[in-house]
Every structure is written in C-alpha cells, then in structure tokens.
Design an enzyme around this catalytic site. Structure first.
Site, PDB file in Angstrom:
ATOM      1  N   HIS A  34       0.708  -1.264   0.060  1.00 40.06           N
ATOM      2  CA  HIS A  34       0.056  -0.103   0.065  1.00 40.06           C
ATOM      3  C   HIS A  34       0.779   1.284   0.075  1.00 40.06           C
ATOM      4  O   HIS A  34       1.995   1.449   0.737  1.00 40.06           O
ATOM      5  CB  HIS A  34      -1.031   0.053   1.112  1.00 40.06           C
ATOM      6  CG  HIS A  34      -0.240   0.412   2.432  1.00 40.06           C
ATOM      7  ND1 HIS A  34      -0.249   1.436   3.112  1.00 40.06           N
ATOM      8  CD2 HIS A  34      -0.055  -0.604   3.561  1.00 40.06           C
ATOM      9  CE1 HIS A  34       0.099   1.241   4.115  1.00 40.06           C
ATOM     10  NE2 HIS A  34       0.406   0.124   4.549  1.00 40.06           N
ATOM     11  N   GLU A  41      -4.947   1.649   2.663  1.00 41.63           N
ATOM     12  CA  GLU A  41      -4.785   0.445   3.844  1.00 41.63           C
ATOM     13  C   GLU A  41      -5.078   1.117   5.077  1.00 41.63           C
ATOM     14  O   GLU A  41      -5.379   0.439   6.072  1.00 41.63           O
ATOM     15  CB  GLU A  41      -3.504  -0.249   3.613  1.00 41.63           C
ATOM     16  CG  GLU A  41      -3.261  -1.385   4.195  1.00 41.63           C
ATOM     17  CD  GLU A  41      -2.577  -1.441   5.800  1.00 41.63           C
ATOM     18  OE1 GLU A  41      -2.617  -2.198   6.486  1.00 41.63           O
ATOM     19  OE2 GLU A  41      -2.416  -0.047   6.003  1.00 41.63           O
ATOM     20  N   GLU A  42      -4.476   2.013   5.271  1.00 37.38           N
ATOM     21  CA  GLU A  42      -4.417   2.665   6.901  1.00 37.38           C
ATOM     22  C   GLU A  42      -5.738   3.126   7.452  1.00 37.38           C
ATOM     23  O   GLU A  42      -6.000   3.014   8.331  1.00 37.38           O
ATOM     24  CB  GLU A  42      -3.640   4.052   6.846  1.00 37.38           C
ATOM     25  CG  GLU A  42      -2.105   3.785   6.541  1.00 37.38           C
ATOM     26  CD  GLU A  42      -1.232   2.993   7.525  1.00 37.38           C
ATOM     27  OE1 GLU A  42      -2.027   2.711   8.502  1.00 37.38           O
ATOM     28  OE2 GLU A  42      -0.030   2.599   7.338  1.00 37.38           O
ATOM     29  N   HIS A  91       4.567   4.510  12.666  1.00 37.56           N
ATOM     30  CA  HIS A  91       3.433   5.744  12.738  1.00 37.56           C
ATOM     31  C   HIS A  91       4.202   6.678  13.633  1.00 37.56           C
ATOM     32  O   HIS A  91       3.360   7.533  14.194  1.00 37.56           O
ATOM     33  CB  HIS A  91       2.234   5.095  13.510  1.00 37.56           C
ATOM     34  CG  HIS A  91       1.145   4.249  12.603  1.00 37.56           C
ATOM     35  ND1 HIS A  91      -0.056   4.114  12.844  1.00 37.56           N
ATOM     36  CD2 HIS A  91       1.677   3.535  11.098  1.00 37.56           C
ATOM     37  CE1 HIS A  91      -0.369   3.220  11.902  1.00 37.56           C
ATOM     38  NE2 HIS A  91       0.565   2.961  11.024  1.00 37.56           N
TER      39      HIS A  91
END
Length: 351
Positions: A65, A206-207, A316
C-alpha cells in the site's frame, strides 16, 4: 540497492500520499511501471497495478500500500487556527511540536502543531488530538478559509534521510516501502523471466479501510496473493521483547504464521530463502494480519495469502526507520520464489 532505485524510493517518500488522496504518488507509480511492465492497470479505487504475463492462468498478486497516515482538518477557529482529527493511526504524542504540510484546496501551506509552553503548565498527561492545533500564521478564520477547508489533509513536514548508508528514516515508510518493493520485484522479474502472471499492486486506503486491496484482488481474481507490508522491529531501547518478540533490522524479511496464512505459500518462500542462503524472521498473526492480506483473502471464492514484512522501527511516527539491506533481501526473496513457480503448484493444504 542500485543508486537509481534508491532515488526512486526517496522520491516516493518525499511525496505526500495521505490515505484517501493518493493520486499524486500513484501517478508516479504508473509512470515507473510503464517503463517495464507488459501492462499497467488502474481501477476506480485508485490502485495502480503493473502486470507481467497477463495471459497466464496462474496469477500472483503482490500488494504494497502506498498510503500514509495523516491528519484531516475538522474545524477552523475564529483566530485562524486549524483543528484536526486523524486519518489512520496517528500517535498524538508524536505530533507535538511537528512542522506540517497542509494540502489545502487553495495551495499547500506550511504549519506547526502548537504546544502549551511548559512555563504555562504544558500539556496535560492525558491529552489527545483534540487538544492540539495547527498554526499556519493565519490571523482570522476568513483568511484561513481562502486556502484551507474542512476535509483537507495534512502530513508531517519531514524529509527522508539515509543513516550511515545502512538505514532509511522518514515519514510514511509504512508502507511506501512496500509499494516500492512490489514494483522492484516486477522490474527484476521482467529481466529474469517467469512463467506465471504477476500483478504488482500499489494499493490505496490500507491505513483506513483496506478498500484498495479488496478492489485489486476482486478485479484480478489471483491464484495467490502476497501482502508486502511492515512489522514492528523490537531492537531498540525500551521494547519488551519477551512480550512483543525479537524482530531486528538487518536480520532479513519477516514471514507471518497464523490462521490467515497459507502454509504452502510459506513453504515456497522458505525454500526460496534457503536457495539464497538468506535468513528470515517470523511473526505471529493468530487471527488476522492487520494488513491488505485480510481483505484480499476474502475476495471471490477465497484467495490463499501470505504476508512478507519489512522490520520497521518507530512505526506511525515521523521518523520510521528501516534497513536498505532488508528491503533488498525481501525483493530478492520474492523474485526467487515467483521465478521458480511453474503454474502447476497446488495451494490446497490437503494435496
């Protein structure tokens, strides 16, 4: 890693690709694929898919992704300060004091995430995103609204860095490294040759919802699908390896083991690693993987999946860090495994 390819990786990492608005980076992926793929596909989700051997009945889908976590503007106050929510798994602690790039509808605007001075009490211990704001230098709401509107996206204003010619560090390695890896696998397979169809997908969302992976797999109907994502490295101070496992940079790509994973696919990957005399690491995904593999698995009549991950420090955060060597090894592993496929393999565990 070849210098030219490292430059492409850094170009991807410099390109804002917030989940839900990946168009700019996907145009770059499409242009890159066009120089070597047999076909380049796009779809209504925004995926870009490079293809080799499109007429082959045995199809391997690789998914990495391209979207990154971001902030999204949800309020502009009377003094022109921007307030925000998260688009993906934003860590409020990592946001404090960061410079930002606001992808405004008028133009791109630089801002800073303000923080209450320690002399004035600082931040409360249980603060959240609602306690933070972005200061772009606007003096009024009306001035801000000339350039920014509700729903505009924001990324941290950082530049990727190469550390000691060994690691790459920056924003959004999760998972623009995966999009890069699947493209490089396709490029190398074009040179090496393979007997099966290969679909290298730079997926979106995707996130936030993994919708891109679903669109890709539903449209392609692959024989097998491999998600190329990142996983938590635990080789830095303060991590409880007894609880979270021992995953290290420069110790090779990580294979998942658990209920979603097709064992025969892992055997193919392990056989390729043995041929290359390459070390691999393992992580457990007992119920689900938390990656594109979960969505691809449930398309059509069901798709056998595996997950190959890049060890990543500081996930992240604005300074995610990964090994260039691990990336090269993951590319080599996937190229070797796919090049060895005849198209006659059975993925049925009972065969």
């Amino acid at each position: 890693m070849e210098k030219t390819n490292q430059e492409f990786l850094l170009e991807l990492l410099k390109t804002p690709s917030p989940s839900s608005d990946e168009v700019v980076i996907q145009r770059k992926m499409r242009d890159y694929y066009q120089s070597f793929a047999d076909e380049v596909l796009t779809d209504n989700a925004g995926n870009v898919i490079g293809v080799l051997n499109p007429d082959a009945p045995f199809k391997v889908l690789l998914a990495g992704h391209c979207d990154e976590i971001a902030l999204v503007i949800n309020r502009i106050d009377e003094n022109g300060f921007l307030h925000f929510d998260k688009m993906g798994g934003i860590n409020p602690n990592a946001a404090v004091g960061m410079k930002t790039t606001v992808l405004g509808y008028g133009k791109t605007v630089t801002g800073v995430i303000g923080v209450n001075a320690q002399h004035h009490g600082g931040l409360k211990s249980d603060f959240g995103l609602g306690d933070l704001f972005i200061d772009c230098g606007f003096s009024t709401k009306e001035e801000a609204e000339q350039l920014v509107q509700i729903g505009d996206l924001v990324v941290y204003k950082t530049e990727p860095e190469i550390l000691m010619d060994r690691y790459v560090s920056g924003r959004g390695l999760d998972n623009r490294t995966g999009a890069f890896i699947v493209a490089e696998v396709l490029r190398q397979l074009k040179k090496k040759g393979c007997q099966v169809g290969v679909y290298a997908a730079s997926t979106v969302n995707e996130e936030t919802n993994m919708g891109g992976a679903y669109f890709a797999a539903a449209g392609i109907e692959p024989t097998m699908a491999i998600a190329c994502d990142v996983t938590f490295a635990t080789d830095y101070p303060g991590v409880n390896t007894n609880k979270y496992g021992d995953i290290r940079l420069e110790k090779g790509p990580v294979l998942a083991k658990g209920a979603p994973i097709n064992r025969k696919m892992n055997e193919l990957l392990e056989r390729a690693a043995k041929k290359l005399k390459m070390d691999v690491q393992y992580e457990l995904t007992p119920r689900h993987t938390g990656t594109d593999a979960d969505k691809m698995r449930y398309t059509g009549k069901g798709v056998p999946v595996s997950l190959v991950s890049l060890p990543l420090r500081y996930m992240h955060s604005p300074v995610e860090t990964a090994s260039l060597q691990d990336m090269d090894q993951e590319i080599a592993l996937l190229v070797e495994m796919i090049a060895d496929l005849t198209g006659e393999e059975s993925l049925n565990p009972l065969d």
